[in-house]
Design a protein around this motif. Structure first.
Motif, PDB file in Angstrom:
ATOM      1  N   LYS A 228     -10.944   7.937 -11.824  1.00 59.80           N
ATOM      2  CA  LYS A 228      -9.836   7.157 -12.365  1.00 59.80           C
ATOM      3  C   LYS A 228      -9.616   5.992 -11.413  1.00 59.80           C
ATOM      4  O   LYS A 228      -9.589   6.175 -10.195  1.00 59.80           O
ATOM      5  CB  LYS A 228      -8.574   7.998 -12.459  1.00 59.80           C
ATOM      6  N   TYR A 229      -9.474   4.794 -11.968  1.00 59.11           N
ATOM      7  CA  TYR A 229      -9.318   3.619 -11.119  1.00 59.11           C
ATOM      8  C   TYR A 229      -8.430   2.576 -11.783  1.00 59.11           C
ATOM      9  O   TYR A 229      -8.232   2.586 -12.999  1.00 59.11           O
ATOM     10  CB  TYR A 229     -10.681   3.012 -10.780  1.00 59.11           C
ATOM     11  N   ASN A 230      -7.894   1.704 -10.946  1.00 62.04           N
ATOM     12  CA  ASN A 230      -7.101   0.565 -11.400  1.00 62.04           C
ATOM     13  C   ASN A 230      -7.900  -0.699 -11.179  1.00 62.04           C
ATOM     14  O   ASN A 230      -8.573  -0.845 -10.156  1.00 62.04           O
ATOM     15  CB  ASN A 230      -5.784   0.455 -10.628  1.00 62.04           C
ATOM     16  N   ILE A 231      -7.791  -1.630 -12.120  1.00 53.86           N
ATOM     17  CA  ILE A 231      -8.338  -2.972 -11.949  1.00 53.86           C
ATOM     18  C   ILE A 231      -7.150  -3.824 -11.526  1.00 53.86           C
ATOM     19  O   ILE A 231      -6.300  -4.185 -12.349  1.00 53.86           O
ATOM     20  CB  ILE A 231      -8.986  -3.482 -13.250  1.00 53.86           C
ATOM     21  N   ILE A 232      -7.065  -4.105 -10.244  1.00 49.12           N
ATOM     22  CA  ILE A 232      -5.866  -4.677  -9.644  1.00 49.12           C
ATOM     23  C   ILE A 232      -5.441  -6.003 -10.285  1.00 49.12           C
ATOM     24  O   ILE A 232      -4.289  -6.139 -10.680  1.00 49.12           O
ATOM     25  CB  ILE A 232      -6.038  -4.813  -8.113  1.00 49.12           C
TER      26      ILE A 232
ATOM     27  N   VAL B 272     -16.629   1.497  -3.136  1.00 45.88           N
ATOM     28  CA  VAL B 272     -15.801   0.679  -4.030  1.00 45.88           C
ATOM     29  C   VAL B 272     -14.963  -0.297  -3.214  1.00 45.88           C
ATOM     30  O   VAL B 272     -14.839  -1.468  -3.586  1.00 45.88           O
ATOM     31  CB  VAL B 272     -14.926   1.574  -4.935  1.00 45.88           C
ATOM     32  N   ALA B 273     -14.407   0.146  -2.101  1.00 50.29           N
ATOM     33  CA  ALA B 273     -13.616  -0.757  -1.264  1.00 50.29           C
ATOM     34  C   ALA B 273     -14.457  -1.928  -0.752  1.00 50.29           C
ATOM     35  O   ALA B 273     -13.975  -3.058  -0.672  1.00 50.29           O
ATOM     36  CB  ALA B 273     -13.011   0.014  -0.090  1.00 50.29           C
ATOM     37  N   LYS B 274     -15.712  -1.667  -0.424  1.00 51.93           N
ATOM     38  CA  LYS B 274     -16.580  -2.718   0.120  1.00 51.93           C
ATOM     39  C   LYS B 274     -17.118  -3.650  -0.958  1.00 51.93           C
ATOM     40  O   LYS B 274     -17.099  -4.870  -0.795  1.00 51.93           O
ATOM     41  CB  LYS B 274     -17.746  -2.075   0.870  1.00 51.93           C
ATOM     42  N   TYR B 275     -17.625  -3.105  -2.064  1.00 54.22           N
ATOM     43  CA  TYR B 275     -18.351  -3.906  -3.045  1.00 54.22           C
ATOM     44  C   TYR B 275     -17.525  -4.303  -4.269  1.00 54.22           C
ATOM     45  O   TYR B 275     -17.898  -5.242  -4.980  1.00 54.22           O
ATOM     46  CB  TYR B 275     -19.613  -3.174  -3.497  1.00 54.22           C
ATOM     47  N   LEU B 276     -16.457  -3.597  -4.534  1.00 56.27           N
ATOM     48  CA  LEU B 276     -15.599  -3.926  -5.675  1.00 56.27           C
ATOM     49  C   LEU B 276     -14.143  -3.962  -5.200  1.00 56.27           C
ATOM     50  O   LEU B 276     -13.329  -3.122  -5.589  1.00 56.27           O
ATOM     51  CB  LEU B 276     -15.781  -2.890  -6.797  1.00 56.27           C
ATOM     52  N   PRO B 277     -13.782  -4.933  -4.374  1.00 56.03           N
ATOM     53  CA  PRO B 277     -12.441  -4.935  -3.780  1.00 56.03           C
ATOM     54  C   PRO B 277     -11.308  -5.128  -4.791  1.00 56.03           C
ATOM     55  O   PRO B 277     -10.150  -4.866  -4.463  1.00 56.03           O
ATOM     56  CB  PRO B 277     -12.498  -6.093  -2.782  1.00 56.03           C
TER      57      PRO B 277
ATOM     58  N   ARG C  81     -16.556  12.001  -2.549  1.00 58.50           N
ATOM     59  CA  ARG C  81     -15.304  11.267  -2.751  1.00 58.50           C
ATOM     60  C   ARG C  81     -15.159  10.155  -1.703  1.00 58.50           C
ATOM     61  O   ARG C  81     -14.812   9.020  -2.041  1.00 58.50           O
ATOM     62  CB  ARG C  81     -14.120  12.240  -2.678  1.00 58.50           C
ATOM     63  N   GLU C  82     -15.445  10.471  -0.448  1.00 59.47           N
ATOM     64  CA  GLU C  82     -15.354   9.471   0.623  1.00 59.47           C
ATOM     65  C   GLU C  82     -16.355   8.343   0.402  1.00 59.47           C
ATOM     66  O   GLU C  82     -16.050   7.173   0.600  1.00 59.47           O
ATOM     67  CB  GLU C  82     -15.569  10.136   1.978  1.00 59.47           C
TER      68      GLU C  82
ATOM     69  N   ILE D  38      -9.541   3.016  -6.442  1.00 57.67           N
ATOM     70  CA  ILE D  38      -9.759   4.384  -6.933  1.00 57.67           C
ATOM     71  C   ILE D  38      -8.452   5.153  -6.785  1.00 57.67           C
ATOM     72  O   ILE D  38      -7.858   5.179  -5.706  1.00 57.67           O
ATOM     73  CB  ILE D  38     -10.880   5.083  -6.136  1.00 57.67           C
ATOM     74  N   THR D  39      -8.009   5.791  -7.863  1.00 58.71           N
ATOM     75  CA  THR D  39      -6.783   6.578  -7.795  1.00 58.71           C
ATOM     76  C   THR D  39      -7.063   8.082  -7.762  1.00 58.71           C
ATOM     77  O   THR D  39      -6.260   8.842  -7.231  1.00 58.71           O
ATOM     78  CB  THR D  39      -5.855   6.266  -8.981  1.00 58.71           C
ATOM     79  N   ASN D  40      -8.208   8.501  -8.325  1.00 61.05           N
ATOM     80  CA  ASN D  40      -8.539   9.928  -8.310  1.00 61.05           C
ATOM     81  C   ASN D  40     -10.023  10.119  -8.582  1.00 61.05           C
ATOM     82  O   ASN D  40     -10.602   9.418  -9.410  1.00 61.05           O
ATOM     83  CB  ASN D  40      -7.720  10.681  -9.354  1.00 61.05           C
ATOM     84  N   VAL D  41     -10.622  11.067  -7.874  1.00 58.10           N
ATOM     85  CA  VAL D  41     -12.003  11.479  -8.130  1.00 58.10           C
ATOM     86  C   VAL D  41     -11.974  12.994  -8.281  1.00 58.10           C
ATOM     87  O   VAL D  41     -11.538  13.703  -7.372  1.00 58.10           O
ATOM     88  CB  VAL D  41     -12.957  11.085  -6.981  1.00 58.10           C
TER      89      VAL D  41
END
Length: 126
Positions: free
Chosen positions: A110-114, A77-82, A70-71, A86-89
C-alpha cells in the motif's frame, strides 16, 4: 492520444502504436512493480536498482525474511521513487495442506503518491 509511458510488456495498439499508460497513477504502479521485481545488478548502468523479490522466493519463510524484504522495499522506493511513500507491506504465504506451491509468496504494498494526494495498492504474487 499519447501517454506518459509505454505499458509493459509492450503490446501493439492501433491508436498509439503501442499500449500506453495514460495516468500518473498507472505509471507509478508500473514503476513500483518494476522496482520490486528487478534484481540488483539486472538493470544496466545501475547495479543497485531493484528489490529482487524472486531472490527471496526459496529462503526460509520467517518474520526476519519478511522484515528484510520490507526494509529493502522501503529503502529502494525512498531512493528511486521519492514521490511515493510506502504505508504498509504485508505478506501472504500458502497454508499447510493447501494446493499452492510451498514456495509461493504474495506481497501487498500500500502506498501514497505524494504529489497527487492519492493512494493505491499493488499485489504481486511470485
Amino acid at each position: 492520444m499519447a501517454g506518459f509511458a509505454p505499458k509493459l510488456p509492450l503490446v501493439r495498439d492501433k491508436k498509439d502504436g503501442y499500449g500506453m499508460l495514460k495516468t500518473i497513477k498507472a505509471v507509478t504502479a508500473q514503476n513500483v512493480k518494476m522496482l520490486i521485481l528487478t534484481s540488483p545488478g539486472e538493470r544496466m548502468m545501475d547495479p543497485f536498482f531493484g528489490v529482487g523479490l524472486y531472490n527471496y522466493l526459496f529462503l526460509q519463510s520467517s518474520p526476519s525474511t519478511y522484515d528484510d524484504i520490507r526494509e529493502k522495499i522501503n529503502s529502494q522506493v525512498a531512493k528511486y521513487l521519492p514521490h511515493v511513500r510506502i504505508t504498509n507491506v504485508s505478506f501472504s504465504v500458502p497454508l499447510e495442506g493447501s494446493n499452492l506451491d510451498k514456495n509461493f509468496l504474495g506481497v501487498r504494498i500500500k502506498y501514497n503518491i505524494i504529489p497527487m494526494g492519492t493512494s493505491d495498492i499493488l499485489d504481486i504474487n511470485v
